[in-house]
Write a protein that holds these residues in place. Sequence first.
Motif, PDB file in Angstrom:
ATOM      1  N   GLY A 544      20.323  35.852 -25.499  1.00 44.33           N
ATOM      2  CA  GLY A 544      19.155  35.248 -24.866  1.00 44.33           C
ATOM      3  C   GLY A 544      19.507  34.170 -23.850  1.00 44.33           C
ATOM      4  O   GLY A 544      18.623  33.580 -23.217  1.00 44.33           O
ATOM      5  N   THR A 545      20.841  33.879 -23.695  1.00 38.15           N
ATOM      6  CA  THR A 545      21.266  32.897 -22.673  1.00 38.15           C
ATOM      7  C   THR A 545      21.006  33.493 -21.299  1.00 38.15           C
ATOM      8  O   THR A 545      21.270  34.680 -21.056  1.00 38.15           O
ATOM      9  N   LYS A 546      20.453  32.701 -20.409  1.00 35.45           N
ATOM     10  CA  LYS A 546      20.133  33.153 -19.055  1.00 35.45           C
ATOM     11  C   LYS A 546      21.043  32.464 -18.042  1.00 35.45           C
ATOM     12  O   LYS A 546      21.422  31.299 -18.225  1.00 35.45           O
ATOM     13  N   PHE A 547      21.330  33.228 -16.964  1.00 34.49           N
ATOM     14  CA  PHE A 547      22.242  32.716 -15.922  1.00 34.49           C
ATOM     15  C   PHE A 547      21.544  32.814 -14.560  1.00 34.49           C
ATOM     16  O   PHE A 547      20.895  33.831 -14.260  1.00 34.49           O
ATOM     17  N   ALA A 548      21.649  31.803 -13.766  1.00 30.64           N
ATOM     18  CA  ALA A 548      21.042  31.808 -12.413  1.00 30.64           C
ATOM     19  C   ALA A 548      21.876  30.920 -11.486  1.00 30.64           C
ATOM     20  O   ALA A 548      22.472  29.927 -11.915  1.00 30.64           O
ATOM     21  N   PHE A 549      21.922  31.368 -10.183  1.00 30.64           N
ATOM     22  CA  PHE A 549      22.637  30.542  -9.210  1.00 30.64           C
ATOM     23  C   PHE A 549      21.847  29.257  -8.976  1.00 30.64           C
ATOM     24  O   PHE A 549      20.603  29.291  -8.859  1.00 30.64           O
ATOM     25  N   VAL A 550      22.542  28.110  -8.941  1.00 29.10           N
ATOM     26  CA  VAL A 550      21.875  26.850  -8.587  1.00 29.10           C
ATOM     27  C   VAL A 550      21.318  26.978  -7.172  1.00 29.10           C
ATOM     28  O   VAL A 550      20.175  26.607  -6.895  1.00 29.10           O
ATOM     29  N   LYS A 551      22.125  27.554  -6.249  1.00 30.49           N
ATOM     30  CA  LYS A 551      21.678  27.888  -4.890  1.00 30.49           C
ATOM     31  C   LYS A 551      22.258  29.263  -4.566  1.00 30.49           C
ATOM     32  O   LYS A 551      23.473  29.420  -4.437  1.00 30.49           O
ATOM     33  N   ALA A 552      21.375  30.253  -4.472  1.00 30.24           N
ATOM     34  CA  ALA A 552      21.835  31.634  -4.316  1.00 30.24           C
ATOM     35  C   ALA A 552      22.565  31.828  -2.987  1.00 30.24           C
ATOM     36  O   ALA A 552      22.076  31.393  -1.941  1.00 30.24           O
ATOM     37  N   PRO A 553      23.759  32.472  -3.000  1.00 27.49           N
ATOM     38  CA  PRO A 553      24.468  32.763  -1.742  1.00 27.49           C
ATOM     39  C   PRO A 553      23.786  33.891  -0.971  1.00 27.49           C
ATOM     40  O   PRO A 553      23.025  34.668  -1.540  1.00 27.49           O
ATOM     41  N   ASP A 554      24.038  33.944   0.327  1.00 28.67           N
ATOM     42  CA  ASP A 554      23.468  34.987   1.192  1.00 28.67           C
ATOM     43  C   ASP A 554      24.429  36.177   1.220  1.00 28.67           C
ATOM     44  O   ASP A 554      25.466  36.150   1.893  1.00 28.67           O
ATOM     45  N   PHE A 555      24.085  37.232   0.453  1.00 31.83           N
ATOM     46  CA  PHE A 555      24.960  38.405   0.373  1.00 31.83           C
ATOM     47  C   PHE A 555      24.777  39.346   1.564  1.00 31.83           C
ATOM     48  O   PHE A 555      25.443  40.372   1.648  1.00 31.83           O
ATOM     49  N   ASN A 556      23.849  39.033   2.456  1.00 38.09           N
ATOM     50  CA  ASN A 556      23.634  39.854   3.658  1.00 38.09           C
ATOM     51  C   ASN A 556      24.370  39.292   4.873  1.00 38.09           C
ATOM     52  O   ASN A 556      24.155  39.737   5.992  1.00 38.09           O
ATOM     53  N   LYS A 557      25.206  38.311   4.629  1.00 40.37           N
ATOM     54  CA  LYS A 557      25.948  37.673   5.725  1.00 40.37           C
ATOM     55  C   LYS A 557      27.396  37.480   5.290  1.00 40.37           C
ATOM     56  O   LYS A 557      27.651  36.893   4.222  1.00 40.37           O
ATOM     57  N   ALA A 558      28.317  38.004   6.084  1.00 38.64           N
ATOM     58  CA  ALA A 558      29.737  37.874   5.748  1.00 38.64           C
ATOM     59  C   ALA A 558      30.149  36.418   5.826  1.00 38.64           C
ATOM     60  O   ALA A 558      29.712  35.669   6.701  1.00 38.64           O
ATOM     61  N   GLY A 559      30.965  35.996   4.863  1.00 37.24           N
ATOM     62  CA  GLY A 559      31.446  34.622   4.881  1.00 37.24           C
ATOM     63  C   GLY A 559      31.841  34.172   3.495  1.00 37.24           C
ATOM     64  O   GLY A 559      31.846  34.942   2.530  1.00 37.24           O
ATOM     65  N   SER A 560      32.191  32.894   3.367  1.00 32.59           N
ATOM     66  CA  SER A 560      32.640  32.325   2.100  1.00 32.59           C
ATOM     67  C   SER A 560      31.743  31.150   1.741  1.00 32.59           C
ATOM     68  O   SER A 560      31.368  30.362   2.621  1.00 32.59           O
ATOM     69  N   SER A 561      31.405  31.006   0.457  1.00 31.71           N
ATOM     70  CA  SER A 561      30.551  29.884   0.018  1.00 31.71           C
ATOM     71  C   SER A 561      30.927  29.492  -1.407  1.00 31.71           C
ATOM     72  O   SER A 561      31.502  30.281  -2.164  1.00 31.71           O
ATOM     73  N   GLN A 562      30.631  28.226  -1.735  1.00 28.66           N
ATOM     74  CA  GLN A 562      30.871  27.698  -3.077  1.00 28.66           C
ATOM     75  C   GLN A 562      29.520  27.602  -3.796  1.00 28.66           C
ATOM     76  O   GLN A 562      28.575  27.003  -3.262  1.00 28.66           O
ATOM     77  N   VAL A 563      29.412  28.176  -4.981  1.00 30.34           N
ATOM     78  CA  VAL A 563      28.145  28.131  -5.725  1.00 30.34           C
ATOM     79  C   VAL A 563      28.417  27.721  -7.180  1.00 30.34           C
ATOM     80  O   VAL A 563      29.528  27.886  -7.690  1.00 30.34           O
ATOM     81  N   LYS A 564      27.371  27.156  -7.778  1.00 32.91           N
ATOM     82  CA  LYS A 564      27.407  26.852  -9.210  1.00 32.91           C
ATOM     83  C   LYS A 564      26.360  27.707  -9.913  1.00 32.91           C
ATOM     84  O   LYS A 564      25.381  28.126  -9.299  1.00 32.91           O
ATOM     85  N   ILE A 565      26.570  27.916 -11.232  1.00 33.13           N
ATOM     86  CA  ILE A 565      25.651  28.742 -12.019  1.00 33.13           C
ATOM     87  C   ILE A 565      25.004  27.866 -13.101  1.00 33.13           C
ATOM     88  O   ILE A 565      25.702  27.131 -13.835  1.00 33.13           O
ATOM     89  N   LYS A 566      23.694  27.940 -13.176  1.00 30.09           N
ATOM     90  CA  LYS A 566      22.969  27.209 -14.221  1.00 30.09           C
ATOM     91  C   LYS A 566      22.834  28.121 -15.438  1.00 30.09           C
ATOM     92  O   LYS A 566      22.318  29.244 -15.335  1.00 30.09           O
ATOM     93  N   VAL A 567      23.341  27.616 -16.590  1.00 27.71           N
ATOM     94  CA  VAL A 567      23.301  28.372 -17.847  1.00 27.71           C
ATOM     95  C   VAL A 567      22.197  27.755 -18.725  1.00 27.71           C
ATOM     96  O   VAL A 567      22.276  26.564 -19.081  1.00 27.71           O
ATOM     97  N   THR A 568      21.164  28.528 -19.050  1.00 27.30           N
ATOM     98  CA  THR A 568      20.044  28.053 -19.889  1.00 27.30           C
ATOM     99  C   THR A 568      20.115  28.780 -21.233  1.00 27.30           C
ATOM    100  O   THR A 568      20.042  30.019 -21.295  1.00 27.30           O
ATOM    101  N   TYR A 569      20.307  27.942 -22.326  1.00 28.49           N
ATOM    102  CA  TYR A 569      20.492  28.508 -23.660  1.00 28.49           C
ATOM    103  C   TYR A 569      19.129  28.765 -24.322  1.00 28.49           C
ATOM    104  O   TYR A 569      18.091  28.264 -23.859  1.00 28.49           O
ATOM    105  N   PRO A 570      19.123  29.526 -25.420  1.00 26.37           N
ATOM    106  CA  PRO A 570      17.851  29.823 -26.108  1.00 26.37           C
ATOM    107  C   PRO A 570      17.110  28.569 -26.587  1.00 26.37           C
ATOM    108  O   PRO A 570      15.890  28.582 -26.693  1.00 26.37           O
TER     109      PRO A 570
END
Length: 752
Positions: A544-570
């Motif tokens: 039931g743990t959920k995962f979501a990007f803190v700020k979603a990267p743009d997968f329709n544009k070539a390039g490199s980015s740093q992202v974090k993932i927010k983990v929400t527990y039950p």
Amino acid sequence: MKRIVKSLSAAALAALFLTGGLAGQAKAAREDAERYQPKVANKQVEVGDFRFADSFVKNKEQLPKETIFSFTETPDFYRAGSYRTRIIAAYPDWSQDKSKTFTVTVKEKQTDAKKYRPEAKGKTVKMGKSISPASLIKNRHSLPKGTNYSFSSRVNFKKAGSYKTRIALVYPDGSSESSKTIRIKVKDLRKDKEKYRPKVKKVKTAYGKVLYAYQAVTNWRKLPKGTTFSYTKAVNFWKSGKYKRRVLVQYPDKSSEKTSSFYLTVKRQPDNQKYGLRVKNASLWLGQKTTAKKLVANAAALPKKTKYSFTSKVSFKKTGTYWTQIKATYPDKSKNTSAWLKVTVARKPDRLKYQPKVKGTSVWSGQAVSAKQLVTNHSKLPKKTKYSFTSKVSFKKAGTYQTRIKATYPDKSKDTSAKIKITVKKKPDAAVYKAKAVKSASVVRGSVLPAASLIANRSKLPKKTAFAFTVGPNFQKVGSYDTGVVVIYPDGSRQVIKKLTVVVKEKANADLYAPQVKGTATTLKGHPLTAASLITNAAALPNGTKFAFVKAPDFNKAGSSQVKIKVTYPDKSSEETAAVRIQVNASQASLHPALAVKEAVLPVGQAADANKLLTNAAALPAGFSVRFVEAGGAASYQLPNTGVAGTYKACLEVAYPDGSTVQRPVTVKVLPDSEYFKPQAGNSEAALGTVKSAKDLIQNAGELPGMTTYEFVSEDGAVVPDFNQAGTYPAAIKLGYPDQTSTIVKLTIVVK
């Protein structure tokens, strides 16, 4: 018998028959014609020199007497030309014969001028002695008597010199010609002093300027080269006066003479030769004048009444650098010009007009004071004047600083003040720093939360700063506690932060678990990744743990980015992971290694397989294709034409399943069959009577093109073997390939 005379008339023949003589003479003719043959040769004669036919028969004396000779075609001896004819020889026995054809050349009659060539020679004679023209013709004795000789141009034997002339000859037949040009030298043997008469004149010269003796001789240019001139008595050109002198003239033949007397005057030395100007540069303020004389360093040593002036204008009312010279006009009107000197006219700098007045001061550390604030009369100094300390004053560090203030005026001139003292007092830490705290903090029961953890900017506070709760929370009991934090600085000063809350709670999932992430994740443009796919230990986290990007990267544009993932527990607790690097690539081409290719070497006519030239195909994704392409731009490539031998600069293109492509240059060498294939000689022994074909003797014939022809050839010492005769044969097999090229294989065949 060669022939019977056929030129007799019918009456003559009848008479001969009646008398019975024809039969006998015919018999004799048969004998003469066989025994004799007139011999002739080509000959030249002059126009008018008529010759009979017998004069052209070389063996006339050997032929029968009374033989009559005549031309078949008589040459025209009175007209120039070339005539071809033959000689008819009519023998006494009435037979005749003809010579071979020869040529009689009739030429125009030559004159004496064309027959003879006079040989003339030059000569050197003494002045006054003449010679005859005939004496200068070396071969005159071989020329016709009565020939007349004369000079073509006048030779003056009474005047020394070198004369070019020719000898004109008039021959007895009236024709004439001239010899080659000859030179007759008439020499004057008198001494030079008898030939020449030097003339002199009065002369003058400037003081110190040497006048050479030849300059007093007016006709020195007309005297012989190599003649020297000298005064009979020396002249002092550095002493003015009038000198009576003569010149000694010495000629090249060593004869000499003295000229008549003349006067040589050395003029008085002018002032501009006696004196020299020594000048100096000058620097003046705007409006300050000076005279040319003041800039002459040795003016006192020069004659009085000498006048001085600048050669170019110097403006004392306008700033600038002026280059000029000083001209001195001496009392005797002679003039001198000095070396170049520099006169600089400058505006008076502000530093000479103003003086900054300063004062010392005392401030707290961290309280900065500008240099201008310490100049008490800065309002009276020019606007835009800039001020600075001459030595560093650290307003962040307590201490006493000795310094000066430097004033830089608008005209760039500078001034420095008297020394001043600036005292920087140390401020208490509590006044310098400002601790900032979070409003509330939470902690799991049983864990101790340090007071320092509530200070948000503790890293910016001094080291050894201490922190304490004003009222300590009970970390063993769940609840909310109002408290505060006392900040104790290293210097003992304190700061109290009130109205803070500490919440003690039970442990949450976020405190119990630690999600792990990939360092880097790579994908193609348009192919998004899920946040969960980047958690490496997602299976170990609660269901039931959920995962979501803190700020979603743009997968329709070539390039490199740093992202974090927010983990929400039950249990609704949550946390953020460390940063993950997302690399979005434009195509499969950029995901795979560079193409590795190899050079292709093919025979003419064999197609080039692009797939075989790619050496790292295993590292590429399934479904790719390879082909040759033409490319332009900075490099130009071509499709390999395997039908024509040559080296082709080709280009391989790999197409990936996603439609992206990558190209790589490759060399394709197409060789003629004779260079590509290497035929090898096989077993060269054969049993007597067993005939082997040329192809049978090529060991690797099966590897060669199917339409290759084989044949024995004889060249360079090779022979075609005879299999029916025992022996050792140096043989050569010529292989003719389908592309029309050929090669030779040499071998030794032993037939036993």
